[in-house]
Design a protein around this motif. Structure first.
Motif, PDB file in Angstrom:
ATOM      1  N   THR A 208       5.033  14.631  -8.112  1.00 17.64           N
ATOM      2  CA  THR A 208       5.771  14.223  -8.891  1.00 17.64           C
ATOM      3  C   THR A 208       5.208  12.864  -9.775  1.00 17.64           C
ATOM      4  OG1 THR A 208       6.937  12.790  -7.355  1.00 17.64           O
ATOM      5  CG2 THR A 208       7.906  14.827  -7.973  1.00 17.64           C
ATOM      6  N   TRP A 209       3.730  12.762  -9.806  1.00 18.22           N
ATOM      7  CA  TRP A 209       3.278  11.433 -10.158  1.00 18.22           C
ATOM      8  C   TRP A 209       2.110  11.914 -11.121  1.00 18.22           C
ATOM      9  CZ3 TRP A 209       3.527  12.853  -4.953  1.00 18.22           C
ATOM     10  CH2 TRP A 209       2.357  13.315  -4.535  1.00 18.22           C
ATOM     11  N   PRO A 210       1.576  11.225 -12.112  1.00 14.77           N
ATOM     12  CA  PRO A 210       0.644  11.687 -13.140  1.00 14.77           C
ATOM     13  C   PRO A 210      -0.882  11.673 -12.399  1.00 14.77           C
ATOM     14  CG  PRO A 210       1.262   9.372 -13.409  1.00 14.77           C
ATOM     15  CD  PRO A 210       2.382   9.729 -12.556  1.00 14.77           C
ATOM     16  N   GLU A 211      -1.736  12.278 -13.101  1.00 17.08           N
ATOM     17  CA  GLU A 211      -3.034  12.480 -12.650  1.00 17.08           C
ATOM     18  C   GLU A 211      -3.790  11.121 -12.305  1.00 17.08           C
ATOM     19  OE1 GLU A 211      -4.501  15.425 -12.016  1.00 17.08           O
ATOM     20  OE2 GLU A 211      -2.221  16.444 -12.283  1.00 17.08           O
ATOM     21  N   ALA A 212      -3.883   9.992 -13.226  1.00 13.17           N
ATOM     22  CA  ALA A 212      -4.345   9.203 -12.835  1.00 13.17           C
ATOM     23  C   ALA A 212      -3.667   8.071 -12.061  1.00 13.17           C
ATOM     24  CB  ALA A 212      -4.820   8.356 -14.385  1.00 13.17           C
ATOM     25  N   TYR A 213      -4.064   7.424 -11.019  1.00 12.09           N
ATOM     26  CA  TYR A 213      -3.312   6.751 -10.226  1.00 12.09           C
ATOM     27  C   TYR A 213      -3.884   6.005  -9.214  1.00 12.09           C
ATOM     28  CZ  TYR A 213      -3.374  10.330  -6.887  1.00 12.09           C
ATOM     29  OH  TYR A 213      -3.841  11.361  -5.776  1.00 12.09           O
ATOM     30  N   ILE A 214      -3.591   4.725  -8.637  1.00  8.12           N
ATOM     31  CA  ILE A 214      -4.038   4.061  -7.703  1.00  8.12           C
ATOM     32  C   ILE A 214      -2.814   4.172  -6.421  1.00  8.12           C
ATOM     33  CG2 ILE A 214      -5.559   2.501  -8.833  1.00  8.12           C
ATOM     34  CD1 ILE A 214      -3.495   0.424  -8.816  1.00  8.12           C
ATOM     35  N   CYS A 215      -3.404   3.837  -5.293  1.00  7.83           N
ATOM     36  CA  CYS A 215      -2.444   3.882  -4.102  1.00  7.83           C
ATOM     37  C   CYS A 215      -2.403   3.172  -2.778  1.00  7.83           C
ATOM     38  CB  CYS A 215      -2.478   5.650  -3.521  1.00  7.83           C
ATOM     39  SG  CYS A 215      -4.176   5.645  -2.633  1.00  7.83           S
ATOM     40  N   THR A 216      -1.531   3.165  -2.004  1.00  8.75           N
ATOM     41  CA  THR A 216      -1.474   2.368  -0.883  1.00  8.75           C
ATOM     42  C   THR A 216      -0.544   3.311   0.144  1.00  8.75           C
ATOM     43  OG1 THR A 216      -1.240   0.299   0.049  1.00  8.75           O
ATOM     44  CG2 THR A 216       0.523   1.212  -1.187  1.00  8.75           C
ATOM     45  N   VAL A 217      -1.050   2.786   1.388  1.00 10.91           N
ATOM     46  CA  VAL A 217      -0.115   3.458   2.634  1.00 10.91           C
ATOM     47  C   VAL A 217       0.414   2.245   3.292  1.00 10.91           C
ATOM     48  CG1 VAL A 217      -0.328   4.725   4.746  1.00 10.91           C
ATOM     49  CG2 VAL A 217      -1.746   5.265   2.787  1.00 10.91           C
ATOM     50  N   GLY A 218       1.721   2.249   3.462  1.00  8.78           N
ATOM     51  CA  GLY A 218       2.486   1.237   4.230  1.00  8.78           C
ATOM     52  C   GLY A 218       3.631   0.945   3.901  1.00  8.78           C
ATOM     53  N   ARG A 219       4.649   0.948   4.868  1.00  7.89           N
ATOM     54  CA  ARG A 219       6.280   0.775   4.486  1.00  7.89           C
ATOM     55  C   ARG A 219       6.495  -0.485   3.957  1.00  7.89           C
ATOM     56  NH1 ARG A 219       4.629  -0.780   9.550  1.00  7.89           N
ATOM     57  NH2 ARG A 219       5.669  -2.354  10.400  1.00  7.89           N
TER      58      ARG A 219
ATOM     59  N   VAL B  59      -1.445  12.601   2.899  1.00  7.26           N
ATOM     60  CA  VAL B  59      -2.044  11.337   2.798  1.00  7.26           C
ATOM     61  C   VAL B  59      -3.432  11.378   2.447  1.00  7.26           C
ATOM     62  CG1 VAL B  59      -2.779   9.047   3.864  1.00  7.26           C
ATOM     63  CG2 VAL B  59      -0.429  10.139   4.110  1.00  7.26           C
ATOM     64  N   PHE B  60      -4.412  12.164   2.965  1.00  7.13           N
ATOM     65  CA  PHE B  60      -5.808  12.167   2.711  1.00  7.13           C
ATOM     66  C   PHE B  60      -5.913  12.870   1.075  1.00  7.13           C
ATOM     67  CE2 PHE B  60      -6.921  13.039   7.409  1.00  7.13           C
ATOM     68  CZ  PHE B  60      -6.700  11.762   7.627  1.00  7.13           C
ATOM     69  N   ASN B  61      -4.923  13.758   0.948  1.00  7.33           N
ATOM     70  CA  ASN B  61      -5.172  14.444  -0.210  1.00  7.33           C
ATOM     71  C   ASN B  61      -4.882  13.370  -1.514  1.00  7.33           C
ATOM     72  OD1 ASN B  61      -3.768  15.802  -2.945  1.00  7.33           O
ATOM     73  ND2 ASN B  61      -4.340  17.860  -1.736  1.00  7.33           N
ATOM     74  N   ILE B  62      -3.860  12.759  -1.432  1.00  7.48           N
ATOM     75  CA  ILE B  62      -3.257  11.779  -2.236  1.00  7.48           C
ATOM     76  C   ILE B  62      -4.411  10.523  -2.587  1.00  7.48           C
ATOM     77  CG2 ILE B  62      -1.680  10.046  -2.769  1.00  7.48           C
ATOM     78  CD1 ILE B  62       0.253  11.954  -1.529  1.00  7.48           C
ATOM     79  N   ILE B  63      -5.100  10.170  -1.213  1.00  7.37           N
ATOM     80  CA  ILE B  63      -5.889   8.965  -1.312  1.00  7.37           C
ATOM     81  C   ILE B  63      -7.178   9.725  -2.028  1.00  7.37           C
ATOM     82  CG2 ILE B  63      -7.820   7.785   0.080  1.00  7.37           C
ATOM     83  CD1 ILE B  63      -5.466   7.296   2.137  1.00  7.37           C
ATOM     84  N   ASN B  64      -7.603  10.941  -1.833  1.00  5.37           N
ATOM     85  CA  ASN B  64      -8.480  11.600  -2.241  1.00  5.37           C
ATOM     86  C   ASN B  64      -8.869  11.725  -3.765  1.00  5.37           C
ATOM     87  OD1 ASN B  64     -11.362  12.847  -1.858  1.00  5.37           O
ATOM     88  ND2 ASN B  64     -10.223  14.694  -2.731  1.00  5.37           N
ATOM     89  N   GLN B  65      -7.585  11.874  -4.413  1.00  4.98           N
ATOM     90  CA  GLN B  65      -7.435  11.931  -5.831  1.00  4.98           C
ATOM     91  C   GLN B  65      -7.217  10.722  -6.471  1.00  4.98           C
ATOM     92  OE1 GLN B  65      -7.676  14.947  -7.337  1.00  4.98           O
ATOM     93  NE2 GLN B  65      -8.475  15.783  -5.367  1.00  4.98           N
TER      94      GLN B  65
ATOM     95  N   SER C  78      -9.619   5.802   3.496  1.00  6.92           N
ATOM     96  CA  SER C  78     -10.132   5.532   2.230  1.00  6.92           C
ATOM     97  C   SER C  78     -11.779   5.485   2.039  1.00  6.92           C
ATOM     98  CB  SER C  78      -9.626   4.188   1.457  1.00  6.92           C
ATOM     99  OG  SER C  78      -8.254   4.440   1.396  1.00  6.92           O
ATOM    100  N   LEU C  79     -12.280   4.735   2.732  1.00 10.69           N
ATOM    101  CA  LEU C  79     -13.724   4.718   3.124  1.00 10.69           C
ATOM    102  C   LEU C  79     -14.358   5.972   3.308  1.00 10.69           C
ATOM    103  CD1 LEU C  79     -14.247   1.273   5.026  1.00 10.69           C
ATOM    104  CD2 LEU C  79     -14.370   1.427   2.461  1.00 10.69           C
ATOM    105  N   ALA C  80     -13.731   6.749   3.972  1.00 11.35           N
ATOM    106  CA  ALA C  80     -14.351   8.049   4.581  1.00 11.35           C
ATOM    107  C   ALA C  80     -13.990   8.979   3.485  1.00 11.35           C
ATOM    108  CB  ALA C  80     -13.438   8.715   5.929  1.00 11.35           C
ATOM    109  N   LEU C  81     -13.364   8.566   2.241  1.00 15.70           N
ATOM    110  CA  LEU C  81     -12.920   9.563   1.310  1.00 15.70           C
ATOM    111  C   LEU C  81     -13.643   8.916   0.154  1.00 15.70           C
ATOM    112  CD1 LEU C  81      -9.212  10.511   2.024  1.00 15.70           C
ATOM    113  CD2 LEU C  81     -10.946  11.992   2.021  1.00 15.70           C
ATOM    114  N   SER C  82     -14.616   7.912   0.355  1.00 18.93           N
ATOM    115  CA  SER C  82     -15.252   7.321  -0.722  1.00 18.93           C
ATOM    116  C   SER C  82     -14.520   6.709  -1.822  1.00 18.93           C
ATOM    117  CB  SER C  82     -16.270   8.627  -1.340  1.00 18.93           C
ATOM    118  OG  SER C  82     -17.290   8.865  -0.474  1.00 18.93           O
ATOM    119  N   LYS C  83     -13.792   5.872  -1.379  1.00 13.11           N
ATOM    120  CA  LYS C  83     -12.648   4.997  -2.107  1.00 13.11           C
ATOM    121  C   LYS C  83     -12.850   3.664  -2.030  1.00 13.11           C
ATOM    122  CE  LYS C  83     -11.202   8.687  -4.090  1.00 13.11           C
ATOM    123  NZ  LYS C  83     -11.267   9.191  -5.426  1.00 13.11           N
TER     124      LYS C  83
END
Length: 371
Positions: A190-201, A265-271, A291-296
């Motif tokens: 439900t979000w646009p193609e270009a984004y940045i992200c975080t994981v955390g409640r 989560v991996f999918n979203i970080i990866n993109q 994120s490091l493992a996914l080259s981010k």
């Protein structure tokens, strides 16, 4: 050689749950028998060992929040299990597991390894609670237990603030398995193609309000969307975050996602373009290792765990906690300079592969268990 029996004691949620499952699924089953004691309402997912076999587990009344009745009940329940199982070692995780494990370990003469996964006294602004939690940690420090820190900065805090002797603290960095396959999303996009992200409640620890304020400043000059993953049942500041988004008229700029599959989560970080963390404290965050493992590349606060993983201007940027202008500057730099972003992203994967691959590092933990 007879197997060494290790009991893991914890409230199994979030990063602590991830930690335990990674250990169980990688540790040598010829050398160790693992048993898990965890809460009645934390996870219903079974635990598996390296060979895909279910790990024996017990459920007791361990809960995240303080509850005198449940806490005393969990002590008696755990004592009974440990007296029956007679393990060689207790590996106690987080505050509740650490308190129960060290008390019962002392009573039964069982050695204890305690991993705080970020000390509990860091979790509150309330000075009375903070002092209480810190004094409990100080009272139980040393004795019959070793502290197994998840990062060098957690070790530093243990020796300088909690009172652990240097000889009683060992570091075993959090680490993960290589992420070799990115699976399709199991949730609607439900979000646009270009984004940045975080994981955390949304919580005091993760300080998502700070991230929203940073994004608000960034979007005055360069529009970018933010995805916040991990909005779950333990999200004490969710209302505050939603109110701030409303106040700053950022409803179209932020997506708040509930707890979802780790593969999502991996999918979203990866993109994503890169990863953000505005945490006030950490042990060593899995989301940044992932994120490091996914080259981010990552832009993070200068707190325990974050500063162990991110080297400024090598695989990301480290910013002082309240420096909104600093965050804005480095985010804009990465959004505008593709060459820089590509360089930091490449270095991110190098950081992971050299330091945080559990397939390479599990032998360190096995050696600690054997000693």
């Amino acid at each position: 050689m007879a197997k060494r029996k290790i009991i893991h004691l914890l409230h199994s949620i979030g990063g602590v749950d991830v930690y335990l499952r990674l250990v169980l699924e990688n540790v040598n089953t010829d050398l160790f028998e693992n048993i898990v004691i965890h809460g009645t309402k934390d996870t219903n997912k079974p635990f598996f060992d390296k060979n895909g076999n279910k790990v024996k587990e017990y459920k007791v009344s361990i809960f995240r929040d303080i509850s005198i009745g449940n806490d005393i009940k969990s002590l008696f329940q755990t004592y009974k299990i440990l007296k029956k199982e007679r393990p060689n070692l207790i590996h106690a995780h987080s505050a509740k597991g650490g308190i129960i494990g060290r008390i019962i370990g002392k009573l039964l003469g069982i050695k204890v390894i305690y991993t705080p996964h970020a000390f509990s006294y860091l979790s509150t602004q309330n000075s009375i609670k903070r002092s209480l939690f810190l004094n409990i940690e100080k009272f139980l420090a040393n004795g019959n237990s070793l502290l197994l820190a998840t990062s060098a900065s957690e070790k530093k805090r243990a020796t300088e603030e909690v009172g652990y002797k240097d000889k009683n603290v060992i570091v075993f960095n959090n680490c993960i398995e290589p992420i070799v396959k990115i699976q399709s999303l199991t949730i609607p996009k439900t979000w646009p193609e270009a984004y940045i992200c975080t994981v955390g409640r949304p919580s005091y620890q993760k300080n998502i309000e700070q991230m929203i304020r940073v994004l608000h400043e960034v979007n005055k000059e360069a529009k970018i969307h933010l995805i916040v993953m991990g909005v779950g049942p333990v999200s004490g500041q969710l209302k505050s975050v939603k109110n701030l988004i409303q106040e700053l008229e950022m409803n179209n700029d932020v997506t708040l996602l509930n707890w979802t599959e780790r593969t999502d989560v991996f999918n979203i970080i990866n993109q994503s373009k890169f990863y953000l963390s505005t945490s006030r404290y950490e042990g060593m965050p899995y989301s940044i290792i992932e994120s490091l493992a996914l080259s981010k590349a990552c832009v993070v606060t200068n707190c325990d765990g974050n500063k162990d993983l991110i080297i400024d201007n090598y695989n990301g940027f480290v910013i002082e906690n309240d420096d909104i202008k600093g965050f804005k500057s480095e985010i804009l730099k990465l959004l505008r300079d593709k060459e820089l972003l590509d360089k930091l992203s490449k270095n991110a994967f190098t950081s992971y592969s050299e330091n945080y691959n559990i397939k390479k590092n599990i032998f360190e933990l096995e050696s600690i268990y054997l000693k």
